[in-house]
Enzyme design. Structure first.
Site, mmCIF file in Angstrom:
data_model
loop_
_atom_site.group_PDB
_atom_site.id
_atom_site.type_symbol
_atom_site.label_atom_id
_atom_site.label_comp_id
_atom_site.label_asym_id
_atom_site.label_seq_id
_atom_site.Cartn_x
_atom_site.Cartn_y
_atom_site.Cartn_z
ATOM 1 N N ASP A 101 -44.849 31.872 10.597
ATOM 2 C CA ASP A 101 -45.719 32.331 11.674
ATOM 3 C C ASP A 101 -47.063 32.844 11.145
ATOM 4 O O ASP A 101 -47.172 33.254 9.991
ATOM 5 C CB ASP A 101 -45.053 33.492 12.419
ATOM 6 C CG ASP A 101 -43.846 33.053 13.240
ATOM 7 O OD1 ASP A 101 -43.385 31.911 13.081
ATOM 8 O OD2 ASP A 101 -43.370 33.875 14.048
ATOM 9 N N HIS A 110 -51.967 37.594 18.750
ATOM 10 C CA HIS A 110 -50.710 38.194 18.310
ATOM 11 C C HIS A 110 -50.354 39.521 19.008
ATOM 12 O O HIS A 110 -49.955 40.482 18.344
ATOM 13 C CB HIS A 110 -50.727 38.402 16.788
ATOM 14 C CG HIS A 110 -49.348 38.343 16.179
ATOM 15 N ND1 HIS A 110 -48.473 39.409 16.233
ATOM 16 C CD2 HIS A 110 -48.698 37.367 15.512
ATOM 17 C CE1 HIS A 110 -47.344 39.068 15.613
ATOM 18 N NE2 HIS A 110 -47.456 37.835 15.175
ATOM 19 N N HIS A 148 -43.353 34.071 7.157
ATOM 20 C CA HIS A 148 -44.787 34.078 7.493
ATOM 21 C C HIS A 148 -45.633 33.451 6.396
ATOM 22 O O HIS A 148 -45.312 33.591 5.213
ATOM 23 C CB HIS A 148 -45.241 35.519 7.742
ATOM 24 C CG HIS A 148 -44.556 36.154 8.910
ATOM 25 N ND1 HIS A 148 -43.290 36.676 8.819
ATOM 26 C CD2 HIS A 148 -44.940 36.306 10.201
ATOM 27 C CE1 HIS A 148 -42.924 37.128 10.009
ATOM 28 N NE2 HIS A 148 -43.899 36.920 10.871
#
Ligand SMILES: *[C@@H]1O[C@H](CO)[C@@H](O)[C@H](O)[C@H]1NC(C)=O
Ligand SMILES: *[C@@H]1O[C@H](CO)[C@@H](O)[C@H](O)[C@H]1NC(C)=O
Ligand SMILES: *[C@@H]1O[C@H](CO)[C@@H](O)[C@H](O)[C@H]1NC(C)=O
Ligand SMILES: *[C@@H]1O[C@H](CO)[C@@H](O)[C@H](O)[C@H]1NC(C)=O
Ligand SMILES: *[C@@H]1O[C@H](CO)[C@@H](O)[C@H](O)[C@H]1NC(C)=O
Length: 481
Positions: free
Chosen positions: A210, A264, A371
């Site tokens: 992500d 986000h 991530h």
């Protein structure tokens, strides 16, 4: 124009940093450190001549003359394509030299791995006038958002009030009603329309990264290419416009590209129009860079309820979360908490090992959260967690989430999708539990409706939203300065 972007980013980063400075002195520490020069080789130097003007996005550089400066220890203390010892992966770790996308693709190039693909559009040219400010919730009253809001017409969007900050603790009334809301963050409530596992495929590992494309995404990309492994990237719109070449490289190589919002936020805290803005601008950024529109999305922090879910489905995007076991154990590696200092590399690795042991007792394949925004998270992946996953016995089958769900690439993108019931039949209401009618039935992977119990079981992640804000603030600073 560049200066404007930089100052916006700095303002955002500083205000975020100010909000959380009592918890995250490391942000201040970095800002206080001597300024050093980082190699600008991370810049997506595009092949087309016009794309070099895309360098107005802060991280892009127009050539040798441009150097991105950042705070922190000298960039010479880096590991290049290798990775540091585990003990050195930390919030204070040296800034690493980054790698440029190796391949640039010319307009009209076609992905070769799926049929009916769209040709790549012209190189992306960033223009500040046509995009919202980075890392802020985009204006919900803009013409674009008003247009996208029409996609919700005919869908029944549940009238669920916004949460305070996406956590159970701050919204006790909502937490009491988490089951009825289908609120994942608060108790792990899911609906049948959510993708949370690789169904029936024991041993399959849905690999996901992500928050990119970031400075270190190419390091991860190169490692994955060497090992012939593909993943799903949940990309942030504010990063997509900075590093279009990195996104193109990922997509052209066969990685799945999905939507992860513009700035986000915790989506349950936003109004309907703000949610549409977050998803819509990210979808548009991906479309302009790749020529395709993802049919999937992931809510940041997993923060989804039936309102967010219904909006996402109405906009043509199936929510994908990560696996949470029936006992409430979440397959989040906590790698993203390392840059903010909330978790050490040892703790993240221990969490990863818990994921491996929990995974071995599942009948389904599973989805793990990692991530690619920070050096620390990429180093954890290429140096420690992914090698461990590959050498595990019996071996895991690492693959993108669409693939482990039997969704062909064709259907991962709107332009080539041939399944009329995926993501959702558009002529009826939102059927959150997939039974053909609107429904309030819910299920929780925790098997319990006790919000209190569930709130208690996620103690590590209770600090997570704050530390990711700090992480995003640091990233924005690095990007901006
Ligand atoms: C920043 O630097 C100043 C001057 O060197 C020092 O007094 C201060 O304590 C430093 N602050 C932090 C947060 O390190
Ligand atoms: C709980 O949520 C459901 C679904 O959103 C809603 O219909 C109901 O009114 C809520 N109850 C309370 C007490 O908030
Ligand atoms: C991390 O784990 C290694 C190996 O178990 C150990 O040697 C090291 O001291 C640990 N570091 C920290 C900061 O706990
Ligand atoms: C899953 O991980 C948790 C946390 O480490 C651990 O307590 C639990 O025993 C594990 N469950 C299984 C089935 O491995
Ligand atoms: C179409 O998508 C639905 C999920 O919405 C799935 O159940 C079905 O198997 C898909 N059909 C084909 C032919 O892929």
């Amino acid at each position: 124009m560049k200066l404007q972007i930089v100052s916006v980013l700095v303002a955002v980063a500083l205000s975020e940093a100010t909000n959380i400075k009592h918890r995250h002195a490391d942000v201040a520490k970095r800002q206080n450190s001597s300024t050093s020069t980082v190699s600008a080789s991370s810049s997506p130097v595009a092949s087309g001549s016009s794309s070099s003007t895309a360098a107005t996005a802060s991280a892009s550089a127009t050539g040798a003359a441009t150097s991105l400066t950042t705070t922190g220890p000298p960039a010479s203390a880096t590991w290049g394509t290798s990775f540091p010892p585990l003990s050195q992966i930390s919030s204070g770790m040296p800034t690493e030299i980054t790698q440029a996308a190796a391949t640039t693709y010319t307009p009209g190039s076609m992905p070769t791995y799926y049929s009916a693909a769209s040709p790549l559009p012209s190189p992306f040219v960033y223009s500040a006038a046509t995009w919202p400010a980075q890392d802020k919730v985009p204006d919900p009253t803009s013409d674009e958002v008003q247009e996208w809001l029409k996609e919700l017409d005919g869908f029944k969007i549940p009238d669920i009030d916004q949460t305070v900050d996406g956590t159970c603790g701050s919204s006790p009334a909502a937490a009491q009603n988490a089951s009825a809301r289908g609120w994942w963050t608060c108790g792990g409530w899911t609906r049948d329309t959510d993708i949370t596992v690789c169904p029936g495929k024991k041993g399959d590992w849905g690999l996901s990264f992500d928050d990119g494309p970031g400075f270190y995404s190419t390091k991860l990309f190169n490692w994955l290419s060497e090992k012939n492994i593909l993943a799903t990237f949940f990309t942030v719109g504010s990063r997509v416009i900075e590093r279009p070449d990195v996104l193109r490289e990922e997509y052209m190589a066969g990685h799945e590209i999905s939507v992860h919002t513009w700035s986000h936020p915790h989506l349950t805290t936003l109004t309907n129009a703000q949610i549409v803005a977050e998803l819509g601008w990210t979808r548009k950024a991906i479309k302009e860079v790749l020529g395709v529109t993802p049919t999937t999305m992931r809510p940041p922090y997993g923060d989804i309820d039936d309102r967010v879910r219904a909006i996402s489905l109405a906009m043509g995007m199936i929510p994908i979360i990560w696996t949470r076991t029936s006992s409430g154990f979440s397959f989040d590696t906590f790698d993203w908490e390392i840059p903010g200092g909330a978790v050490t590399s040892n703790q993240s690795l221990a969490q990863f090992n818990s994921i491996l042991s929990n995974a071995s007792s599942l009948q389904d394949g599973f989805i793990v959260l990692q991530h690619d925004l920070f050096g620390a998270t990429v180093d954890m992946a290429v140096g420690y967690t992914l090698p461990a996953a590959l050498s595990y016995s019996p071996p895991y089958n690492l693959l993108p989430i669409g693939q482990c769900n039997g969704i062909p690439y064709t259907n991962m993108y709107l332009e080539s999708n041939v399944n009329s019931t995926f993501p959702y039949p558009t002529d009826s209401g939102v059927d959150v539990d997939g039974d053909g009618s609107t429904s309030s039935q819910s299920k929780s992977s925790s098997g319990s409706s006790s919000a209190t119990k569930n709130a208690g079981s996620r103690q590590i992640s209770s600090i997570s939203s704050v530390s990711l804000l700090s992480a995003v603030a640091v990233a924005a600073l690095w990007t901006a300065l």
